[in-house]
Design an enzyme around this catalytic site. Structure first.
Site, mmCIF file in Angstrom:
data_model
loop_
_atom_site.group_PDB
_atom_site.id
_atom_site.type_symbol
_atom_site.label_atom_id
_atom_site.label_comp_id
_atom_site.label_asym_id
_atom_site.label_seq_id
_atom_site.Cartn_x
_atom_site.Cartn_y
_atom_site.Cartn_z
ATOM 1 N N CYS A 130 42.211 26.859 -14.960
ATOM 2 C CA CYS A 130 43.464 26.193 -15.385
ATOM 3 C C CYS A 130 44.515 26.447 -14.695
ATOM 4 O O CYS A 130 44.572 27.545 -13.783
ATOM 5 C CB CYS A 130 43.667 26.647 -16.889
ATOM 6 S SG CYS A 130 42.393 26.303 -18.323
ATOM 7 N N ILE A 191 29.062 24.157 -11.563
ATOM 8 C CA ILE A 191 30.664 24.284 -11.232
ATOM 9 C C ILE A 191 31.377 23.462 -12.036
ATOM 10 O O ILE A 191 30.779 22.527 -12.706
ATOM 11 C CB ILE A 191 30.545 23.685 -9.648
ATOM 12 C CG1 ILE A 191 30.017 22.180 -9.665
ATOM 13 C CG2 ILE A 191 29.776 24.396 -8.650
ATOM 14 C CD1 ILE A 191 30.300 21.335 -8.382
#
Length: 301
Positions: A130, A191
């Site tokens: 984030c 991932i």
């Protein structure tokens, strides 16, 4: 039949197939389409401390071999999740895992602390990709210090299984994996999406509202397999592999590369029952190859 159960730290899964956050809602949306109790684990959509509106539309765009998205973690916040969503999902007969996001170590930790109190949620997946609003928009997950700061803060307040989801948009993913392990991560998932862009040549502008977004789907699988292989050999904790898995054969690649379990993401949009099909396909492959347990093939490459 070969045994399919696996362990991620102290977290036991009935099989190694989970659904990836943001691609399977809260599981409830798929209950009429697939038997949820046959999935090893369901990782619900990203949850933040406060509600988020997400980005403007358009937020998704199809690409060759995959898709781009910039949804922006739209959700109603952790309090809403605890009060309204949790009562609906707590009795689903599989492992329900919450994906946690934030904009500072403190907000990650506070969100995780609230989820820690929910008895039927045995684990969280920490999304450290984030934006870090305190550092010019850089994601926490792209530096060792940033990743470590979030994991450290969450580990102090969260006491169940902590899975940390790693960004591929880095120079050395193994170093970041080690930093997370050192701060108390129980497992790593990888991932997350690769940063990408698509342009509408007739309108002469990006196809996504904010210009760039996360690339997922089959196009990213070779990169994901490589990173899982590297990380699984660089750390002493379990690795969960994801990125472009559409078939049992794809999943087995990740397992052989070193993943203890896998997550299916973009393929859920194409086939809501893909997770169970992949689970059954892994079982059939193991039986055909004389394996007594899925653990026999983990990390064999």
């Amino acid at each position: 039949m070969a045994a399919l159960n696996v362990k991620i730290g102290s977290l036991e899964l009935k099989n190694p197939v989970m659904t990836a956050s943001g691609t399977f809602g809260y599981g409830l949306e798929f209950a009429d389409l697939v038997p949820l109790d046959e999935i090893g684990g369901i990782i619900v959509k990203g949850t933040t401390l406060k509600p988020r509106e997400g980005n403007d539309y358009p937020r998704m765009a199809e690409t060759t071999g995959g898709m781009l998205n910039c949804v922006g973690l739209q959700n109603k916040g952790v309090d809403y999740f605890c009060e309204h969503i949790y009562p609906q999902i707590k009795d689903i007969d599989t492992r329900m895992i919450v994906n946690v996001s934030g904009d500072s170590p403190e907000t990650y930790a506070l969100c995780a602390e609230k989820i820690d109190a929910l008895e039927a949620i045995p684990a969280i997946e920490l999304n450290i990709s984030c934006p870090n609003v305190r550092d010019g928009g850089m994601a926490f997950g792209v530096t060792c210090s940033g990743a470590a700061s979030v994991v450290r803060a969450v580990r102090e307040r969260y006491h169940k299984t902590l899975i940390v989801k790693l960004s591929p948009n880095v120079t050395n993913i193994v170093d970041i994996a080690k930093a997370c392990e050192a701060e108390g991560a129980d497992a790593l998932s990888l991932i997350n999406t690769l940063m990408g862009m698509s342009i509408d040549i007739e309108r002469r502008c990006p196809r996504l509202s904010i210009g760039t977004g996360g690339l997922s789907g089959p196009a990213v699988k070779p990169v994901a397999v490589r990173m899982v292989h590297q990380v699984s050999r660089g750390v002493g904790i379990p690795v969960v592999g994801l990125g472009g898995i559409c078939t049992a054969e794809d999943a087995i690649e990740f397992l052989m590369a070193g993943a203890t379990a896998i997550e299916i993401g973009t393929a859920n949009f194409l086939d809501p029952a893909v997770s169970v099909k992949v689970k059954n396909g892994i079982s059939a492959w193991l039986d055909a190859h004389g394996c007594s347990s899925v653990s026999e093939i983990v990390g064999v490459v």
